[in-house]
Design an enzyme around this catalytic site. Sequence first.
Site, PDB file in Angstrom:
ATOM      1  N   HIS A 255       0.843  -1.208   0.000  1.00 15.50           N
ATOM      2  CA  HIS A 255       0.000   0.000   0.000  1.00 15.50           C
ATOM      3  C   HIS A 255       0.880   1.260   0.000  1.00 15.50           C
ATOM      4  O   HIS A 255       0.590   2.228   0.702  1.00 15.50           O
ATOM      5  CB  HIS A 255      -0.922  -0.015   1.231  1.00 15.50           C
ATOM      6  CG  HIS A 255      -2.231   0.689   1.021  1.00 15.50           C
ATOM      7  ND1 HIS A 255      -3.431   0.033   1.013  1.00 15.50           N
ATOM      8  CD2 HIS A 255      -2.526   1.997   0.815  1.00 15.50           C
ATOM      9  CE1 HIS A 255      -4.408   0.917   0.817  1.00 15.50           C
ATOM     10  NE2 HIS A 255      -3.884   2.107   0.688  1.00 15.50           N
ATOM     11  N   ARG A 290      10.567   3.604  -9.766  1.00 17.86           N
ATOM     12  CA  ARG A 290      10.874   4.968 -10.219  1.00 17.86           C
ATOM     13  C   ARG A 290      11.737   4.988 -11.482  1.00 17.86           C
ATOM     14  O   ARG A 290      11.990   6.043 -12.045  1.00 17.86           O
ATOM     15  CB  ARG A 290      11.632   5.749  -9.124  1.00 17.86           C
ATOM     16  CG  ARG A 290      10.880   5.922  -7.816  1.00 17.86           C
ATOM     17  CD  ARG A 290       9.682   6.838  -7.928  1.00 17.86           C
ATOM     18  NE  ARG A 290       8.976   6.978  -6.658  1.00 17.86           N
ATOM     19  CZ  ARG A 290       8.022   6.147  -6.223  1.00 17.86           C
ATOM     20  NH1 ARG A 290       7.656   5.112  -6.962  1.00 17.86           N
ATOM     21  NH2 ARG A 290       7.428   6.346  -5.054  1.00 17.86           N
ATOM     22  N   GLY A 309       2.309   4.417  -8.761  1.00 15.94           N
ATOM     23  CA  GLY A 309       1.336   5.284  -8.116  1.00 15.94           C
ATOM     24  C   GLY A 309       1.823   6.699  -7.916  1.00 15.94           C
ATOM     25  O   GLY A 309       1.436   7.611  -8.645  1.00 15.94           O
TER      26      GLY A 309
END
EC number: 1.1.3.15
Length: 369
Positions: A255, A290, A309
């Site tokens: 998460h 990234r 995200g």
Amino acid sequence: MGEITNVMEYQAIAKQKLPKMAYDYYASGAEDEWTLQENREAFSRILFRPRILIDVSKIDMTTTVLGFKISMPIMVAPTAMQKMAHPDGEYATARAAAAAGTIMTLSSWATSSVEEVASTGPGIRFFQLYVYKDRKVVEQLVRRAERAGFKAIALTVDTPRLGRREADIKNRFVLPPHLTLKNFEGLDLGKMDQAADSGLASYVAGQVDRTLSWKDVKWLQTITTLPILVKGVLTAEDTRLAVANGAAGIIVSNHGARQLDYVPATISALEEVVKAARGQLPVFVDGGVRRGTDVFKALALGAAGVFVGRPVVFSLAAAGEAGVSNVLRMLRDEFELTMALSGCTSLAEITRKHIITESDKLSAIPSRL
């Protein structure tokens, strides 16, 4: 501001542009933020074993996810409340993902509804689902996602309660008054009340079902024919249960390090999950991606694809749709270059032998005992 050359640079721009409460909401992790840092650092401990003198003049990055052909194994993860980042919010993200030929996952807690996102035009979209105490709300959401042409449900399973995000507590985080959680408009669930700590934590405590268990995964399959991805798996045990309970796929996720601190980085948990899945269902991963090199490392460890995200939200804040498009393009270009320099011309050629992990280094040390 010079030319943006990598995904990380968007975070600094977003920090300058956004109100502190919004930036902190997107950027922060749980408690000590050890896992937040580790999600990135774990990638840096995986090294390459590139193969040379291979014709890499043509590189194919296309792949298939749940039967849908996409341009690259890089997809958009669900992130909440994107209109806090930019007025176009989820509309911009949906258009950028579709233009890049990849999948967007829409958050339950989006500031644009499933219908609004569908109205942006064609595109392959998944819907991230939280299970609310009121199952009728869940059923209604799933129906609306189906009608709006969404292709899968990503069921978040790591949030029976919201993680302790201290930045949100300090800021007394609440959704700005001009925004609503659009999927819940008219249900009395679209607004978030000011609270003594984090307004979102209070909202979750009031609405999200803590009794959620594998029986609910089975129940979801009775109300929809859409494939269900179980998002938030970190162990072999839960992988086997996901397979046994009919999941269509797994997303290895912590998460974004926003729930339980001191869980491993997702890239560190990935191989355990892949081995336990034994090829019975695809395994995806999110958290800390990234660079194109990160994408390659995930695929070498057995992932069928990655979800990103925060880079999407930060680039959205910095430059709207063009920013999101640029992030997806940079990741794609870096990944293509990594494939070429590693000697791989298709995703099928990326193998475990193309990387060295910490555990490989340890097992290579002969025992003195």
